[in-house]
Design a protein around this motif. Structure first.
Motif, short mmCIF file in Angstrom:
data_model
loop_
_atom_site.label_atom_id
_atom_site.label_comp_id
_atom_site.label_asym_id
_atom_site.label_seq_id
_atom_site.Cartn_x
_atom_site.Cartn_y
_atom_site.Cartn_z
N TRP A 1 -85.50 39.53 -8.20
CA TRP A 1 -85.76 38.80 -7.18
C TRP A 1 -86.32 39.61 -6.08
O TRP A 1 -87.30 39.23 -5.34
N ASN A 2 -85.68 40.67 -5.53
CA ASN A 2 -86.01 41.44 -4.23
C ASN A 2 -87.55 41.64 -4.46
O ASN A 2 -88.37 41.84 -3.71
N TYR A 3 -87.90 42.33 -5.52
CA TYR A 3 -89.12 42.78 -5.93
C TYR A 3 -90.18 41.77 -5.95
O TYR A 3 -91.30 41.69 -5.21
N ARG A 4 -89.90 40.31 -6.53
CA ARG A 4 -90.44 39.21 -6.60
C ARG A 4 -90.71 38.95 -4.95
O ARG A 4 -92.02 38.33 -4.70
N LEU A 5 -89.79 38.64 -4.33
CA LEU A 5 -89.88 38.25 -2.91
C LEU A 5 -91.13 38.87 -2.11
O LEU A 5 -91.58 38.56 -1.43
N ARG A 6 -90.61 40.41 -2.27
CA ARG A 6 -91.34 41.05 -1.62
C ARG A 6 -93.08 40.93 -1.92
O ARG A 6 -93.75 40.74 -0.99
N ASN A 7 -93.37 40.91 -3.12
CA ASN A 7 -94.59 40.68 -3.32
C ASN A 7 -95.09 39.19 -2.90
O ASN A 7 -96.28 38.98 -2.38
N MET A 8 -94.39 38.12 -3.09
CA MET A 8 -94.80 36.63 -2.61
C MET A 8 -94.77 36.77 -1.11
O MET A 8 -95.84 35.92 -0.61
N MET A 9 -94.15 37.35 -0.41
CA MET A 9 -94.27 37.45 1.01
C MET A 9 -95.55 38.19 1.34
O MET A 9 -95.98 37.74 2.22
N LYS A 10 -95.78 39.25 0.71
CA LYS A 10 -97.19 39.82 1.07
C LYS A 10 -98.33 38.77 0.94
O LYS A 10 -99.30 38.90 1.64
N GLU A 11 -98.13 38.14 -0.28
CA GLU A 11 -99.44 37.17 -0.49
C GLU A 11 -99.25 36.04 0.44
O GLU A 11 -100.54 35.63 0.73
N ILE A 12 -98.28 35.63 0.82
CA ILE A 12 -98.26 34.62 1.92
C ILE A 12 -98.73 35.20 3.16
O ILE A 12 -99.62 34.49 3.75
N GLN A 13 -98.43 36.33 3.52
CA GLN A 13 -98.99 36.76 4.82
C GLN A 13 -100.38 37.20 4.75
O GLN A 13 -101.07 37.09 5.74
N ARG A 14 -100.95 37.66 3.53
CA ARG A 14 -102.26 37.99 3.42
C ARG A 14 -103.26 36.84 3.50
O ARG A 14 -104.17 36.79 4.39
N HIS A 15 -102.70 35.96 3.02
CA HIS A 15 -103.56 34.58 3.17
C HIS A 15 -103.46 33.97 4.50
O HIS A 15 -104.43 33.10 4.60
N ASN A 16 -102.34 33.86 5.02
CA ASN A 16 -101.90 33.32 6.27
C ASN A 16 -102.44 31.83 6.51
O ASN A 16 -102.98 31.41 7.32
N ALA A 17 -102.02 31.03 5.50
CA ALA A 17 -102.23 29.65 5.37
C ALA A 17 -101.56 28.92 6.41
O ALA A 17 -100.45 29.36 7.01
N ASP A 18 -102.09 27.69 7.03
CA ASP A 18 -101.31 26.90 8.21
C ASP A 18 -100.28 26.15 7.60
O ASP A 18 -99.32 25.72 8.53
N ILE A 19 -100.59 25.56 6.48
CA ILE A 19 -99.45 24.90 5.87
C ILE A 19 -98.93 25.42 4.48
O ILE A 19 -100.22 25.63 3.52
N LEU A 20 -97.90 25.47 4.08
CA LEU A 20 -97.31 26.13 2.96
C LEU A 20 -96.60 24.84 2.12
O LEU A 20 -95.53 24.36 2.93
N CYS A 21 -96.84 24.54 0.80
CA CYS A 21 -96.10 23.59 0.01
C CYS A 21 -95.42 24.49 -1.04
O CYS A 21 -96.31 24.89 -1.77
N LEU A 22 -94.08 24.74 -0.89
CA LEU A 22 -93.63 25.64 -1.94
C LEU A 22 -92.57 24.74 -2.81
O LEU A 22 -91.94 23.92 -2.44
N GLN A 23 -92.53 25.08 -4.12
CA GLN A 23 -91.80 24.32 -5.03
C GLN A 23 -90.83 25.56 -5.61
O GLN A 23 -91.03 26.82 -5.76
N GLU A 24 -89.70 24.97 -6.08
CA GLU A 24 -88.76 25.92 -6.91
C GLU A 24 -88.13 27.01 -5.93
O GLU A 24 -88.04 28.29 -6.28
#
Length: 500
Positions: free
Chosen positions: A161-184
């Motif tokens: 989980w910690n490895y996956r979370l770090r990757n996903m947060m980097k991706e979210i920060q890189r794209h810097n979207a105004d709205i995020l709709c997250l599932q699961e």
């Protein structure tokens, strides 16, 4: 046999297995030149399978050896050479997985052609409001563990989980979207890690956990610098008094107000959901969708009776052009005679299924066949009118288009949003209210989208999840333009006065 001897034996066995497969392959195809092209393709396929088998065997040997190394430093029975060998390999196994292997960058597809109408700023303020939306199923860690058979192709370190979370947060920060709709989004991870991380990036977070004993849910997150929250509306699909709705899926609907210096007359309705997975229960999926559309219609209704622009995101567990997908896009579905297993299009091979009931959902649900809230007693009286109502069809009033075409612009092959060891398909969507053909003052303009992969691309990056993409779903990302109606109308009025 010692752990070192086991490792050598495993490597020899794997090498023999690979040589044996390749030998059988050339024996099968060397006798005929008519199959040359097929032989080459098959050889590549065999080599790919060999490589994947070797990766799996390597991962298994890694965890076996790692367990043997846990008390290595306290053991005194090894020779210096063997001790050095084991220490070096333990260091190699404990390294973070490399993210430079088989990485393919996703490209932006520019879909907007300048028409000059909303391309400038004037003294009346911005005449348009641009924003971006990401929809992302981040794969709950509990669901990953419960369905471990779907991720046999992955090495275990990249599933932590910690490895996956770090990757996903980097991706979210890189794209810097105004709205995020997250599932699961797993509740404990949301409260302790996901929400604090997103808030530190300037986001406001709203969350709805699935009902019952489920541990994950949906989140809608938006940049506080871009929007303010008007209202939040969670939607529960579980209804204890209705047998059809006995599942714990949920939705979340937000009404947002864009932030502009001169203000903007429009609101924006953002909805996020994760519908039931079960391919054999299309009746439940359609009823869940009907509940969500009724809530969206209610929330998006403005004071003057019009509907504000809508963004609808989520994992719908339905493929493009399936009956469920067509219902969203075409606003009507004639469902009489449709087998329940064909609604989502996930499994077209099943036969002998029962067809959808008529009516699809009971009157006591309080949802009309037009996906609007209504008093159950009123609907019972109106249903007695008989022929005026086509009970084998459902409708909704929202004009929705998909931000994606569902075919790769690079090869023309189907786009893929989710992939694991069993199958790859599109089930995630960003739907939006498009501008009217007669006037650009209504709806949203689709400016750009982040291209998805096809199966060839996913094969090249070893499927999902992998060292770079830490969910079994790819994030969808699109950019939109909302007209500032107040500024636009004022500009038109000023132009008319100037011309007179």
């Amino acid at each position: 046999m010692t752990s070192l001897g086991s490792s050598v034996h495993l490597q020899r066995h794997t090498g023999c297995w690979r040589n044996s497969c390749q030998s059988k392959f050339w024996t099968r195809f060397s006798c005929s030149t008519a199959f040359t092209q097929k032989a080459v393709a098959y050889q590549r396929s065999v080599k790919d399978r060999i490589t994947q088998r070797f990766r799996t065997d390597f991962a298994r040997s890694y965890w076996t050896l790692k367990n043997n190394y846990s008390d290595l430093e306290e053991t005194s029975g090894h020779s210096p050479a063997k001790r050095s060998y084991l220490l070096n390999h333990r260091q190699m196994y404990q390294q973070t997985p490399s993210t430079n292997i088989n990485k393919i960058e996703r490209r932006w597809e520019d879909l907007f052609h300048t028409n000059g109408r909303y391309q400038s700023l004037d003294g009346l303020g911005q005449r348009f409001f641009d924003f971006s939306v990401m929809s992302y199923n981040i794969l709950s860690q509990k669901l990953l563990h419960d369905n471990a058979h779907l991720y046999k192709h992955c090495s275990l370190p990249i599933l932590k989980w910690n490895y996956r979370l770090r990757n996903m947060m980097k991706e979210i920060q890189r794209h810097n979207a105004d709205i995020l709709c997250l599932q699961e989004v797993q509740e404990d991870h949301y409260e302790t890690q996901v929400k604090p991380s997103l808030e530190s990036l300037g986001y406001h977070c709203e969350y709805k956990k699935r009902t019952g004993n489920k541990v994950d849910g949906c989140a809608v997150v938006f940049k506080q610098a871009s929007f303010s929250l008007v209202s939040c509306h969670p939607v529960e699909y579980f209804k204890p008094d209705i047998p059809l709705l006995d599942r714990d899926n949920v939705g979340l609907v937000l009404l947002l107000k864009p932030k502009l210096e001169k203000g903007i007359s429009n609101h924006l309705c953002v909805a996020n959901t994760h519908l039931l997975y079960n391919p054999r229960r299309g009746d439940i999926k359609l009823t869940q969708l009907g509940l969500l559309l009724a809530e969206i219609s209610h929330v998006s209704k403005q004071a003057d009776g019009s509907t504000c622009p809508v963004i609808l995101c989520g994992d719908f567990n339905a493929v493009p052009w399936s009956p469920l997908y067509r219902f969203i896009r075409e606003r009507k579905l004639e469902y009489h005679g449709i087998p329940v297993g064909k609604v989502s299009g996930q499994d077209e091979k099943r036969k002998g299924q029962r067809i959808l009931n008529v009516p699809l959902w009971p009157q006591c649900l309080g949802i009309s066949q037009q996906c609007q809230y209504e008093d159950p007693s009123t609907s019972a009286i109106r249903s007695d009118e008989g022929s005026k109502i086509n009970r084998s069809s459902i409708e909704h009033s929202l004009n929705l288009s998909s931000a994606y075409s569902h075919h790769s612009s690079k090869r023309g092959r189907p786009e893929i949003t989710t992939c694991h060891s069993r199958r790859a398909m599109t089930v995630d969507y960003i739907f939006y209210s498009p501008t009217s053909l007669n006037s650009e003052s209504e709806g949203l303009q689709l400016l750009a989208r982040l291209a998805l992969f096809d199966e060839i691309d996913l094969h090249a990056i070893s499927g999902l999840p992998n060292a770079n993409n830490s969910s079994d779903h790819l994030p969808l990302l699109a950019s939109f333009r909302m007209p500032n109606l107040h500024a636009s109308y004022a500009h038109v009025q000023g132009s008319e006065e100037h011309s007179t």
